[in-house]
Design an enzyme around this catalytic site. Structure first.
Site, mmCIF file in Angstrom:
data_model
loop_
_atom_site.group_PDB
_atom_site.id
_atom_site.type_symbol
_atom_site.label_atom_id
_atom_site.label_comp_id
_atom_site.label_asym_id
_atom_site.label_seq_id
_atom_site.Cartn_x
_atom_site.Cartn_y
_atom_site.Cartn_z
ATOM 1 N N ASN A 7 0.876 -1.176 0.000
ATOM 2 C CA ASN A 7 0.000 0.000 0.000
ATOM 3 C C ASN A 7 0.911 1.224 0.000
ATOM 4 O O ASN A 7 1.497 1.570 1.014
ATOM 5 C CB ASN A 7 -0.880 -0.045 1.258
ATOM 6 C CG ASN A 7 -1.835 1.135 1.332
ATOM 7 O OD1 ASN A 7 -1.768 2.054 0.515
ATOM 8 N ND2 ASN A 7 -2.712 1.120 2.310
ATOM 9 N N LYS A 14 3.243 0.795 3.185
ATOM 10 C CA LYS A 14 2.930 -0.263 4.150
ATOM 11 C C LYS A 14 2.995 -1.594 3.438
ATOM 12 O O LYS A 14 2.609 -1.669 2.270
ATOM 13 C CB LYS A 14 1.508 -0.093 4.686
ATOM 14 C CG LYS A 14 1.360 1.013 5.698
ATOM 15 C CD LYS A 14 -0.040 0.954 6.308
ATOM 16 C CE LYS A 14 -0.644 2.332 6.349
ATOM 17 N NZ LYS A 14 -2.046 2.445 6.435
ATOM 18 N N ARG A 90 -2.557 -2.068 -3.405
ATOM 19 C CA ARG A 90 -3.783 -1.300 -3.189
ATOM 20 C C ARG A 90 -3.745 -0.105 -4.147
ATOM 21 O O ARG A 90 -2.753 0.622 -4.195
ATOM 22 C CB ARG A 90 -3.824 -0.774 -1.762
ATOM 23 C CG ARG A 90 -5.021 0.091 -1.538
ATOM 24 C CD ARG A 90 -4.855 0.980 -0.366
ATOM 25 N NE ARG A 90 -6.068 1.763 -0.208
ATOM 26 C CZ ARG A 90 -6.105 2.903 0.442
ATOM 27 N NH1 ARG A 90 -5.027 3.391 0.985
ATOM 28 N NH2 ARG A 90 -7.231 3.563 0.549
ATOM 29 N N HIS A 179 -12.954 3.284 0.029
ATOM 30 C CA HIS A 179 -12.921 2.286 1.112
ATOM 31 C C HIS A 179 -13.611 0.991 0.679
ATOM 32 O O HIS A 179 -14.097 0.221 1.530
ATOM 33 C CB HIS A 179 -13.658 2.768 2.391
ATOM 34 C CG HIS A 179 -13.028 3.938 3.082
ATOM 35 N ND1 HIS A 179 -13.774 4.970 3.589
ATOM 36 C CD2 HIS A 179 -11.746 4.243 3.355
ATOM 37 C CE1 HIS A 179 -12.971 5.857 4.159
ATOM 38 N NE2 HIS A 179 -11.722 5.434 4.014
ATOM 39 N N LEU A 208 -15.558 4.106 9.941
ATOM 40 C CA LEU A 208 -15.378 5.393 10.624
ATOM 41 C C LEU A 208 -13.946 5.519 11.131
ATOM 42 O O LEU A 208 -13.555 4.886 12.109
ATOM 43 C CB LEU A 208 -16.358 5.513 11.799
ATOM 44 C CG LEU A 208 -17.837 5.212 11.493
ATOM 45 C CD1 LEU A 208 -18.689 5.377 12.747
ATOM 46 C CD2 LEU A 208 -18.374 6.095 10.371
ATOM 47 N N ARG A 240 -12.443 16.750 6.768
ATOM 48 C CA ARG A 240 -13.257 17.072 5.575
ATOM 49 C C ARG A 240 -14.710 17.313 5.987
ATOM 50 O O ARG A 240 -15.194 16.689 6.925
ATOM 51 C CB ARG A 240 -13.202 15.905 4.578
ATOM 52 C CG ARG A 240 -11.807 15.673 4.033
ATOM 53 C CD ARG A 240 -11.777 14.432 3.163
ATOM 54 N NE ARG A 240 -10.628 13.617 3.496
ATOM 55 C CZ ARG A 240 -10.565 12.295 3.331
ATOM 56 N NH1 ARG A 240 -11.588 11.636 2.855
ATOM 57 N NH2 ARG A 240 -9.474 11.640 3.646
ATOM 58 N N ASP A 282 -8.412 14.203 15.678
ATOM 59 C CA ASP A 282 -8.418 12.869 16.288
ATOM 60 C C ASP A 282 -9.546 12.780 17.311
ATOM 61 O O ASP A 282 -9.603 13.578 18.259
ATOM 62 C CB ASP A 282 -7.054 12.607 16.945
ATOM 63 C CG ASP A 282 -6.905 11.148 17.331
ATOM 64 O OD1 ASP A 282 -7.784 10.630 18.052
ATOM 65 O OD2 ASP A 282 -5.936 10.517 16.886
ATOM 66 N N ARG A 284 -10.077 10.836 19.658
ATOM 67 C CA ARG A 284 -9.687 10.613 21.058
ATOM 68 C C ARG A 284 -9.483 11.949 21.769
ATOM 69 O O ARG A 284 -9.943 12.147 22.891
ATOM 70 C CB ARG A 284 -8.399 9.785 21.140
ATOM 71 C CG ARG A 284 -8.639 8.322 20.864
ATOM 72 C CD ARG A 284 -7.357 7.623 20.554
ATOM 73 N NE ARG A 284 -6.849 8.067 19.256
ATOM 74 C CZ ARG A 284 -5.985 7.380 18.525
ATOM 75 N NH1 ARG A 284 -5.523 6.247 18.961
ATOM 76 N NH2 ARG A 284 -5.576 7.826 17.367
ATOM 77 N N ASN A 335 -13.182 1.133 17.880
ATOM 78 C CA ASN A 335 -12.684 1.418 19.229
ATOM 79 C C ASN A 335 -13.554 2.272 20.128
ATOM 80 O O ASN A 335 -13.387 2.246 21.335
ATOM 81 C CB ASN A 335 -11.309 2.088 19.131
ATOM 82 C CG ASN A 335 -10.272 1.141 18.580
ATOM 83 O OD1 ASN A 335 -10.034 0.081 19.147
ATOM 84 N ND2 ASN A 335 -9.681 1.493 17.456
ATOM 85 N N GLU A 384 -8.172 -4.816 5.196
ATOM 86 C CA GLU A 384 -8.039 -4.558 3.762
ATOM 87 C C GLU A 384 -6.882 -5.344 3.168
ATOM 88 O O GLU A 384 -6.946 -5.821 2.046
ATOM 89 C CB GLU A 384 -7.851 -3.048 3.532
ATOM 90 C CG GLU A 384 -9.117 -2.280 3.854
ATOM 91 C CD GLU A 384 -8.904 -0.800 4.104
ATOM 92 O OE1 GLU A 384 -9.230 0.000 3.234
ATOM 93 O OE2 GLU A 384 -8.422 -0.451 5.194
HETATM 94 P P1 ADP Z 1 -7.405 6.314 8.607
HETATM 95 O O1 ADP Z 1 -7.040 4.942 8.095
HETATM 96 O O2 ADP Z 1 -8.541 6.954 7.891
HETATM 97 O O3 ADP Z 1 -6.249 7.236 8.830
HETATM 98 P P2 ADP Z 1 -8.126 4.904 11.044
HETATM 99 O O4 ADP Z 1 -9.136 3.938 10.578
HETATM 100 O O5 ADP Z 1 -6.784 4.403 11.442
HETATM 101 O O6 ADP Z 1 -8.003 6.130 10.052
HETATM 102 O O7 ADP Z 1 -8.751 5.702 12.264
HETATM 103 C C1 ADP Z 1 -8.029 6.680 12.915
HETATM 104 C C2 ADP Z 1 -8.954 7.467 13.808
HETATM 105 O O8 ADP Z 1 -9.663 6.568 14.688
HETATM 106 C C3 ADP Z 1 -8.192 8.397 14.718
HETATM 107 O O9 ADP Z 1 -8.094 9.656 14.141
HETATM 108 C C4 ADP Z 1 -9.058 8.451 15.935
HETATM 109 O O10 ADP Z 1 -9.874 9.586 15.784
HETATM 110 C C5 ADP Z 1 -9.949 7.240 15.891
HETATM 111 N N1 ADP Z 1 -9.697 6.356 17.054
HETATM 112 C C6 ADP Z 1 -8.807 5.373 17.163
HETATM 113 N N2 ADP Z 1 -8.888 4.778 18.383
HETATM 114 C C7 ADP Z 1 -9.875 5.420 19.044
HETATM 115 C C8 ADP Z 1 -10.449 5.306 20.351
HETATM 116 N N3 ADP Z 1 -10.024 4.398 21.216
HETATM 117 N N4 ADP Z 1 -11.447 6.135 20.681
HETATM 118 C C9 ADP Z 1 -11.877 7.072 19.818
HETATM 119 N N5 ADP Z 1 -11.371 7.227 18.589
HETATM 120 C C10 ADP Z 1 -10.386 6.434 18.205
#
Ligand code: ADP
Length: 403
Positions: A7, A14, A90, A179, A208, A240, A282, A284, A335, A384
């Site tokens: 990827n 990756k 990918r 996706h 998400l 976005r 993020d 979190r 998560n 994926e």
């Molecule tokens: P991408 O592949 O689109 O970069 P991911 O599928 O890896 O994204 O998701 C990343 C996002 O998931 C982070 O920006 C974060 O907001 C959210 N995330 C990951 N772990 C947690 C968690 N424990 N609680 C809330 N949000 C989380």
């Protein structure tokens, strides 16, 4: 029977090496900062981790380091590249040219170049990865697995925008969706988990993460998805905006005296929950600031996000005539128990009932609905890479690999 999945991004790459006999991951890693100072390859084989710091000026160098890593006598997983059946790449945008995965030929590369206009940030590095592999490993077959392919079954009435038809004909402006590999994987897993009869399933998949999209999957086929011509459309995301009145764009460009570059930068990097909260992209950080600091804008950002997801679930339940399952996947979907709960609140008309205890799950497949819920809510970690490996190996086995 080993497959290497790649990827390739503009400055990162990756990889995962699979043994297709049991679909085990033999090794994996990430090359970062390609073409920049401080480039590094983080390789892991099971619990063993190796950091390889070296100047990595381009994708060719990155691929050759990956090959060295997976064949290293010290920390590699295969003795030589001859053990590789094929390499799966990918690829983000296949346009209307690909409704499934393919063996990469010169014609395919040409088509990816044509489609680069539709994905200027993603397709060029994908092509660089393919070209680098072709140069270093000319004897090994390469397959392309497209993010857009799964959504090629979306019907015309759903993929056409209400703009003059000539722009679809002239520029191929239509909904493509992204996706796709993830939506396909989790919808297949959901059908298997719930033992849904083939040809009789209605699944709403919610991917998400930083970028988010939702898909309506009927009898294994995508019939609509929230992302569109580009990944900007759909639900509010990390940075976005998702669905937007298009006049806002013209209005802002005029008011702020912006050109295409400035408006594109705002739409891709400054909107979404980052723009609303002013705190972070993020989830979190936003959850923390809402709960611990009582930050109102963070709370609004979370509410707005959940509202957007709920609205799409409702509209997809309408086109699917109900739903057997709603699936949550990707970083946030897998998560965040609190976000899943918030989204599913008030969906009782659909037969959704979350079991709050079961919902405290993370990173594993789980049915988090109450026993008597008519529509099941599932958490399914996406994979994926495995999907790409499977498609790659299928094409390899089918023998349709004459170059
Ligand atoms: P991408 O592949 O689109 O970069 P991911 O599928 O890896 O994204 O998701 C990343 C996002 O998931 C982070 O920006 C974060 O907001 C959210 N995330 C990951 N772990 C947690 C968690 N424990 N609680 C809330 N949000 C989380």
């Amino acid at each position: 029977m080993k497959v290497l999945v790649i990827n390739c991004g503009s400055s990162s790459l990756k990889y995962q090496l699979f043994d297709m006999v049991n679909e085990a991951v033999l090794a994996k890693g990430l090359v970062e900062r390609i073409g920049l100072e401080g480039s590094v390859l983080n390789h892991s084989k099971g619990k063993e981790k190796h950091v390889i710091k070296e100047e990595i000026n381009d994708h060719e160098k990155a691929i050759s380091l990956v090959i060295n890593a997976i064949t290293s006598p010290e920390y590699g997983a295969i003795k030589s590249v001859e053990e590789l059946s094929a390499i799966g790449h990918r690829v983000v945008h296949g346009g209307e040219d690909f409704s499934g995965s393919v063996l990469i030929t010169e014609e395919v590369v040409e088509s990816l170049r044509r489609n680069s206009e539709l994905a200027p940030l993603h397709n060029p590095p994908n092509i660089m990865g393919i070209k680098a592999c072709q140069k270093i490993l000319p004897e090994i077959k390469q397959m392309g697995v497209f993010d857009t392919a799964f959504h090629q079954t979306i019907p015309e009435e759903a993929y056409l925008y209400g703009i003059p038809y000539e722009y679809y004909q002239k520029y191929k402006i239509r909904k493509y969706g992204f996706h796709g590999t993830s939506h396909k994987y989790v919808s297949q897993r959901a059908a298997a988990m719930l033992k849904l009869t083939e040809g009789k399933s209605r699944i709403i998949t919610c991917h998400l993460g930083n970028g988010s999209s939702i898909a309506a999957v009927k009898n294994g086929k995508s019939i609509d998805t929230s992302m569109g011509f580009t990944p900007l459309e759909g639900i509010v995301m990390g940075t976005r905006p998702g669905d937007l009145d298009p006049s806002i764009i013209c209005y802002l460009m005029e008011k702020e005296n912006w050109g295409i570059k400035e408006i594109n930068n705002m739409l891709n990097k400054k909107c979404g929950v980052l723009g609303l909260s002013g705190v972070s992209s993020d989830f979190r950080d936003i959850e923390k600031s809402a709960v611990e600091d009582g930050n109102k804008r963070s709370q609004i950002a979370l509410d707005r996000f959940a509202y957007a997801v709920k609205k799409y679930i409702g509209s997809y339940a309408a086109i699917l005539n109900g739903a057997d399952a709603i699936v949550f996947t990707a970083g946030l979907g897998e998560n965040s128990a609190s976000m899943r709960l918030k989204i599913c609140e008030g969906l009782d008309y659909l037969g959704v009932k979350i079991d709050k205890d079961k919902n405290f799950t993370r990173g594993v497949e789980a049915d988090v609905s109450a026993d008597d819920a008519a529509t099941r809510v599932l958490v399914i970690p996406t994979n994926e890479e495995l999907m790409i490996a499977r498609d790659t190996y299928e094409i390899f086995k089918s023998g349709k690999t004459k170059l």
